[in-house]
Write an enzyme that holds these catalytic residues in place. Structure first.
Site, PDB file in Angstrom:
ATOM      1  N   LYS A  20     -23.065  -6.094 -33.557  1.00  0.00           N
ATOM      2  CA  LYS A  20     -22.061  -7.279 -33.848  1.00  0.00           C
ATOM      3  C   LYS A  20     -21.914  -7.509 -35.184  1.00  0.00           C
ATOM      4  CE  LYS A  20     -22.032  -9.242 -29.123  1.00  0.00           C
ATOM      5  NZ  LYS A  20     -21.967 -10.367 -28.407  1.00  0.00           N
ATOM      6  N   LYS A  47     -19.279   3.493 -23.356  1.00  0.00           N
ATOM      7  CA  LYS A  47     -19.157   2.727 -22.054  1.00  0.00           C
ATOM      8  C   LYS A  47     -17.804   1.900 -22.352  1.00  0.00           C
ATOM      9  CE  LYS A  47     -21.597  -0.890 -19.540  1.00  0.00           C
ATOM     10  NZ  LYS A  47     -22.749  -1.638 -19.571  1.00  0.00           N
ATOM     11  N   LYS A  53     -15.058  -4.497 -22.519  1.00  0.00           N
ATOM     12  CA  LYS A  53     -13.810  -5.601 -22.369  1.00  0.00           C
ATOM     13  C   LYS A  53     -13.313  -5.720 -23.717  1.00  0.00           C
ATOM     14  CE  LYS A  53     -17.222  -9.391 -20.971  1.00  0.00           C
ATOM     15  NZ  LYS A  53     -17.048 -10.425 -22.114  1.00  0.00           N
TER      16      LYS A  53
END
Length: 336
Positions: A115, A198, A201
């Protein structure tokens, strides 16, 4: 009585529309826990603000996430559905556990590294310490079992280490949680654009992700564009990551095994298979989408669920917080 039941906790951020990966790998299966376990399902809005959010959008998505929980089968009468920021014990225990979490432990968290790369203009302290808040979310309810994906195992292991460290200093205080890892093929749904990654969203590529609330024509279009390989056989072979991912999705929605899927599509091409996967997915999600729309039009009901869930979660958190406050040396809170 629920007091005799073991506790399950799970939380999801209201920072984007949930995907079929969230649905198949987690939420769809959560309803099965409610008879055997005391289940807490939390919309973790405090975690969401480690990345800058549009306030109005965050509020809307908080309601949407709660509505999706219910539309996917989580009965508010059998599960505690609530919003993280409505229970003060999360933030209070999060700060206390910050003081029992080592700098080196937090610096090794892979999600912080990921992040930080994506948010170089906002590498804030919350982004660094939020695994301790995640530990607080879990330990606050004396959780025995946490459903986790492979990307969250590191955070649960940290929660276990913090619990054991605190218990070692002050005596038995927290239950040390165990992971529940879904090992079925549907537990890890991959990106339609990059089938070795993966499904997320937060993926900026709209064609990579199928969202629970996507309309049927959008879903079918995304599956038609799904990345496969240069072959044409619908078979689960090494190197056919895209096809294996599509077979996992089709199997999850139809209940068919890989062997049954291979027989069904023997002699048929990828185009035919992709269309069938898209239709199976869209048809299975249609009742969820309809129920979601109904719930979002009943704000009073959602407000009632939120209030009741917050009351239950707050009440259940008090025993843990009282014990923790006493053990670290805080004086008893005055009664107002």
């Amino acid at each position: 009585m629920y007091k005799d039941k073991k506790v399950v906790f799970s939380g999801v951020q209201p920072s984007g529309q949930l995907t079929i990966g969230n649905y198949l790998g987690a939420i769809k299966n959560f309803a099965e826990f409610s008879d055997e376990y005391r289940c807490y399902y939390c919309v973790v809005d405090e975690h969401a603000i480690t990345v800058r959010q549009n306030p109005a959008e965050l509020r809307r998505r908080t309601y949407e996430t709660l509505a999706l929980y219910i539309a996917c089968g989580l009965d508010p009468e059998k599960n505690v559905l609530f919003v993280q920021s409505h229970v003060s014990g999360h933030a209070e225990l999060g700060w206390i556990l910050d003081c029992y979490t080592m700098f080196g432990e937090l610096s090794r968290m892979t999600q912080f590294k990921d992040k930080s790369k994506k948010n170089t203009d906002n590498i804030n302290a919350g982004l660094f310490t939020y695994p301790a808040l995640m530990a607080a979310d879990i330990l606050l309810y004396q959780t025995e079992m946490v459903p986790v994906g492979s990307d969250q195992k590191q955070h649960l292991e940290l929660a276990r280490n913090i619990a054991e460290r605190f218990n070692g200093i002050y005596g038995e205080t927290f239950v040390v949680p165990e992971p529940f890892i879904n090992k079925t093929p549907s537990a890890r749904i991959m990106s339609l654009a990059e089938p070795t990654k993966k499904m997320s969203k937060s993926d900026e590529n709209e064609n990579a992700t199928v969202r629970i609330l996507d309309e049927k024509d959008v879903i079918i279009k995304k599956f038609k564009r799904a990345v496969t390989d240069s072959g044409s056989e619908v078979r689960a072979l090494d190197g056919k990551d895209g096809i294996i991912n599509l077979m996992s999705i089709y199997g999850a929605f139809t209940g068919k095994s890989f062997e049954e899927i291979e027989r069904e599509f023997e002699g048929r091409g990828y185009g035919d298979f992709k269309l069938c996967v898209g239709e199976a997915c869209a048809d299975a999600l249609a009742p969820v989408r309809e129920e979601f729309k109904r719930l979002m039009n009943d704000k009073a009901y959602l407000e009632d669920v939120i209030a009741k869930g917050a009351m239950e979660a707050y009440r259940d958190s008090l025993k843990t917080m009282s014990k923790v406050r006493r053990k670290v040396g805080f004086i008893e809170k005055p009664r107002f």
